[in-house]
Design an enzyme around this catalytic site. Sequence first.
Site, PDB file in Angstrom:
ATOM      1  N   GLY A 169       0.826  -1.204   0.000  1.00 49.55           N
ATOM      2  CA  GLY A 169       0.000   0.000   0.000  1.00 49.55           C
ATOM      3  C   GLY A 169       0.855   1.246   0.000  1.00 49.55           C
ATOM      4  N   ASP A 215      -3.396   4.081   2.791  1.00 51.64           N
ATOM      5  CA  ASP A 215      -3.496   4.125   4.247  1.00 51.64           C
ATOM      6  C   ASP A 215      -3.411   5.569   4.734  1.00 51.64           C
ATOM      7  OD1 ASP A 215      -3.069   2.385   6.933  1.00 51.64           O
ATOM      8  OD2 ASP A 215      -1.862   4.209   7.030  1.00 51.64           O
ATOM      9  N   TYR A 257      -3.574  12.752  10.647  1.00 50.72           N
ATOM     10  CA  TYR A 257      -2.588  13.217   9.678  1.00 50.72           C
ATOM     11  C   TYR A 257      -2.957  14.587   9.109  1.00 50.72           C
ATOM     12  CZ  TYR A 257      -1.061   8.297   9.650  1.00 50.72           C
ATOM     13  OH  TYR A 257      -0.632   7.045  10.001  1.00 50.72           O
ATOM     14  N   HIS A 276      -6.216   3.825  16.293  1.00 50.79           N
ATOM     15  CA  HIS A 276      -4.858   4.251  15.961  1.00 50.79           C
ATOM     16  C   HIS A 276      -3.837   3.891  17.042  1.00 50.79           C
ATOM     17  CE1 HIS A 276      -2.684   7.504  13.381  1.00 50.79           C
ATOM     18  NE2 HIS A 276      -1.847   6.545  13.737  1.00 50.79           N
ATOM     19  N   SER A 280       5.651   7.745   0.228  1.00 47.22           N
ATOM     20  CA  SER A 280       6.495   8.510  -0.677  1.00 47.22           C
ATOM     21  C   SER A 280       5.617   9.467  -1.475  1.00 47.22           C
ATOM     22  CB  SER A 280       7.261   7.593  -1.636  1.00 47.22           C
ATOM     23  OG  SER A 280       8.082   8.367  -2.485  1.00 47.22           O
ATOM     24  N   SER A 296       6.380   2.162   8.789  1.00 51.34           N
ATOM     25  CA  SER A 296       7.805   2.530   8.908  1.00 51.34           C
ATOM     26  C   SER A 296       8.713   1.386   8.446  1.00 51.34           C
ATOM     27  CB  SER A 296       8.139   2.920  10.350  1.00 51.34           C
ATOM     28  OG  SER A 296       7.428   4.057  10.746  1.00 51.34           O
ATOM     29  N   LYS A 325      -8.069   5.787  10.408  1.00 47.59           N
ATOM     30  CA  LYS A 325      -7.865   5.425  11.804  1.00 47.59           C
ATOM     31  C   LYS A 325      -8.600   6.376  12.741  1.00 47.59           C
ATOM     32  CE  LYS A 325      -3.216   3.977  10.480  1.00 47.59           C
ATOM     33  NZ  LYS A 325      -3.071   4.807   9.270  1.00 47.59           N
ATOM     34  N   THR A 373       0.236   7.682   4.003  1.00 43.93           N
ATOM     35  CA  THR A 373       0.088   9.126   3.802  1.00 43.93           C
ATOM     36  C   THR A 373       0.493   9.934   5.029  1.00 43.93           C
ATOM     37  OG1 THR A 373      -2.262   9.032   4.438  1.00 43.93           O
ATOM     38  CG2 THR A 373      -1.742   8.823   2.089  1.00 43.93           C
TER      39      THR A 373
END
Length: 342
Positions: free
Chosen positions: A45, A72, A77, A139, A294, A240, A106, A48
Amino acid sequence: MMSRVPFKNLANPRRLTCFASRKFSSESSSVFRKLHDGVEIPALGLGTWKATPDVVIEALTHAIKIGYRHIDGAAVYRNEVEVGKGIASGLAAAGLRRDKLFVTSKLWNTEHRPERVRNACIKTLQDLNLSYLDLYLMHWPVAFDPSSGAPYPPRADGSPWCVEEDVPLWETFAAMKKLVDEGLVRSVGVSNFSIRQLEDLARHLDFVPAVNQVECHPYFRQEEMREFCGPKGIQVVAYSPLGSPGVEYPGDPPKPALLSDSTVARIAEKNGKSPAQVLLRWSIQSGLCVIPKSSSAKRLEENFAVLSFALSSEDMSALNALPFNIRFLNPLWCPFRKQPQP
């Protein structure tokens, strides 16, 4: 070792009727994991987190166009409006319907009270301009006091810990399950949960989280978590996966750079791939789902190419033998750190 509490896997086939036959576009050349409730999630996936609003629309458009089918995100965020625009743009550019994309969001820590869960989900759906989510995660396994309106409610003493409140995790998760029954969400899961916290859910509920999203990479392989989740039907999703380069916390000692590891570099050179591709491929071959972030078109394409090669058993063994157990994402307020008594 303490005994493990057995989970009850009681997926309701009736509520899966409208989704069970759904298939993703074969054009994405993707690898899928089947969740215990029958829902399919693409193994690769696009995350973001830290994707700024000014670039995320273009990044998502390109990602979906080249084959990504798993996005995701999260309310905290602060970019879900732009993520929604990127999803719409990407689907249009790829000529796809909404049901060909898997979208995760989340529930933030301030929304753990059961009476707040549905409204939080509705707000996310409105921001994303979607009618349902494929996956909704809790989350973090910690509840913040929502009264200040701040996502990270500060303590009066100026400490890095946030103002928390006592909301049992199982009550929050039970409220999330109702979103599935209502058709707002296809699957529900958790993020950053420990084995002990998963067991606590099992003591109170008769349904299993579909996913536990955790930090996972060759420097932090989460073997015990993966061994626990596998037989329970809980899919581990790795965030990560490249070791969160550039993320540092005050007072923490310096941490080695996973992307610069000599073993990773040697395997990358041997296979004619980049270190990032080696690390992502490790996740795929380890049975994980993985959500690298990315915004660069070149890196998006490079990351997606991990679906087209394989590491040897020798390479995998070398990565699994790296002598580290390092958590990179460890916010000062998070439950991984021991909180002092107030």
